[in-house]
Design a protein around this motif. Structure first.
Motif: not given
Lengths: 275, 286
Positions: B125, A94, A13, A92, B86-90, B94-95
């Protein structure tokens, strides 16, 4: 197993280019090979004007190159992935989010290591299979057939698996640097290797270590005509996968890779400390 | 049973002492505010509690050694930091799917319902959402986990007052009602002090004061004293005083309420004021 699979999914992902780049470039290479070979085989007919084995070997070169380039692209993508895999989650912050879940560092690293060692080889194997299929269709009815060390599915799968194992220690090294370096991971990973090469060159006027590193990295799939880059061909690195599989060098490398991965787990465990 | 048991917990970062012998015991089912200024060691303490950083000394959380047993601990605990982790791409969907796959105590339906109520698009996202929406996602994920312990480290940092209120109302009410233990470090302590059952003051890496809210309400009182009565009030031994409009506010520990009421209305000092009083260790700034 369930958590492992989801750990790999989570990596894909985040790094979608890991499969998009090989699909895109591999697909384009295959299309070029199919078009070029298709033009060259158009005059042959299995009954009236069959293709000789020598001609078939020559005309297979396009597909052979496409198949090898698929493997090379896979290796390059794997190195870039390894550089990003642990650095990006620290960069980042995360990693704090991922560590708030009941997934241990060992499992997280297993998921990350599986991308260069399992997923990318599986993807490139699938691409080589498609290449074989397109080659068969292209040669159909000409009396000739696709001739290459990667012409059969069994040869392709062994090559993909053994190739990944061969390069494994370098993947693990880059993962370790990714877990520690504050920035420019690939540069930091390459710096000590380049330093060793330079010292060797100055001290002995030789480049044995440089050659060994190159052949351990991308050398196996580097275009044969350009191997002068590091002073020639390393017999073991270029040996068929079945021969490589029986070499001590491959298995010593696998042990080194395993030890480095243990180091990666330990490094990730302490990653949150610097945030 | 103790949810948290810390004895002489110490941590040094690059020669700087972040935790300097923390002793702490927290029973299960409490809602504990961890209060302290920037750099006091709150985040380090909370990160140590969920196994993100190693410490010296003895530390057990829900019976686990957090550093050596983080994955097992996090099956029973939930950790929420500020929205920026929180990852920005997520993708939100999906999370949720990932939580559902890896967390044995995750109730997907509860999270989906909260996301739907917040009108969070599942396909979005994190990087495309506002801070408030990301906070809602974090809230929905945290509330989906049936955890015995919830650790919140400045979860509303950077959010406006409405989001902060909604966040704390939903999260703390749900966890407090469920009998779960909540540890929360926030700068906005006055906003949550009504739901706390315990206070822990931390300063320079040490727990400087710990009490239940009942004890806090019983022991401490503040009174606004007119300038001409200040000297008399000072004679009653205030633990702290601060300037105020038309007089001074004096804070007393176990003061005589009937006598103090002669100076004016008695009030409970805010947690922030009490913290200032504790950290100044009885000194009275002029």
């Amino acid at each position: 197993m369930r958590i492992f699979i989801w750990s790999v999914r989570r990596e894909l992902w985040e790094h979608r280019w890991v499969y998009l780049v090989p699909l895109l470039f591999g697909g384009a290479l295959m299309a070029v090979a199919a078009w070029q070979t298709g033009v060259n085989v158009s005059g042959f007919d299995a009954v009236a004007h069959p293709m000789s084995a020598a001609v078939a070997r020559r005309l297979s070169l396009g597909f052979d190159t496409a198949a090898r380039m698929n493997l090379l692209i896979g290796v390059l993508v794997a190195f870039v992935y390894c550089a990003e895999a642990l650095h990006s989650e620290r960069h980042d912050r995360s990693i704090l989010f991922w560590k708030s879940l009941p997934v241990g560092d060992g499992m997280a690293i297993a998921g990350k290591a599986a991308v260069p060692l399992l997923f990318i080889p599986a993807l490139t194997f699938a691409m080589v299979l498609v290449c074989q299929l397109v080659a068969r269709v292209t040669f159909a009815g000409t009396g000739g057939h696709f001739q290459s060390a990667l012409a059969s599915p069994s040869a392709a799968i062994v090559e993909a698996a053994v190739g990944a194992l061969w390069i494994g220690p370098l993947y693990a090294w880059v993962l370790l640097v990714s877990a520690r370096a504050p920035r420019a991971v690939l540069l930091v990973a390459l710096a000590p290797l380049m330093l060793v090469s330079m010292v060797e060159r100055l001290a002995t006027s030789d480049n044995t270590i440089t050659q060994a590193l190159f052949h351990r990295g991308v050398g196996r799939y580097w275009p044969r005509g350009h191997l002068d880059l590091v002073g020639g061909i390393d017999a073991l690195a270029m040996a068929p996968a079945t021969v490589l599989l029986r070499s001590a060098s491959l298995w010593v490398g696998a042990v080194v890779a395993a030890l480095l991965l243990v180091g990666v787990v330990r490094a990730r465990r302490r990653s949150a400390e610097s945030l | 049973m103790h949810c948290v048991m810390a004895r002489a917990v110490r941590r040094t970062i690059a020669g700087r002492v972040a935790l300097n012998g923390v002793d702490l015991e927290i029973e299960e089912g409490r809602v504990v505010g961890i209060i302290g200024p920037n750099g006091a060691g709150k985040t380090t303490l909370l990160q140590a509690l969920v196994g993100l950083v190693p410490v010296e000394g003895e530390l057990r959380v829900l019976g686990h050694d957090p550093w050596n047993d983080r994955a097992a601990l996090m099956r029973e605990a939930s950790y929420v930091a500020d929205v920026s982790i929180m990852p920005r791409w997520l993708r939100i969907s999906d999370a949720v799917a990932y939580y559902d796959a890896v967390h044995p105590a995750f109730d997907r339906a509860a999270t989906d319902e909260l996301l739907e109520r917040g009108a969070i698009p599942p396909g979005a996202r994190v990087g495309t959402l506002s801070k408030g929406q990301v906070a809602q996602v974090q809230l929905a994920l945290a509330m989906g986990v049936d955890a015995r312990l919830l650790v919140l480290d400045e979860p509303t940092l950077g959010l406006d007052i409405l989001y902060r209120k909604r966040f704390f109302d939903m999260l703390l009410t749900r966890f407090a009602e469920g009998g779960q233990t909540v540890l929360i470090a926030t700068h906005d302590v006055d906003e949550i002090q009504d739901v706390l059952t315990d206070l822990v003051f931390i300063d320079r890496g040490r727990v400087v004061f710990q009490c239940t809210v009942e004890e806090y309400e019983k022991r401490f009182v503040e009174v606004h004293v007119h300038p001409e009565h200040v000297e008399i009030a000072r004679g009653m031994g205030p633990m702290y005083e601060r300037p105020a409009l038309a007089g001074r506010v004096l804070i007393f520990d176990n003061g005589d309420r009937s006598r103090l009421s002669l100076f004016g209305d008695l009030r409970r000092p805010s947690v922030a004021t009490l913290f200032a009083a504790m950290v100044h260790d009885g000194e009275t700034p002029e």
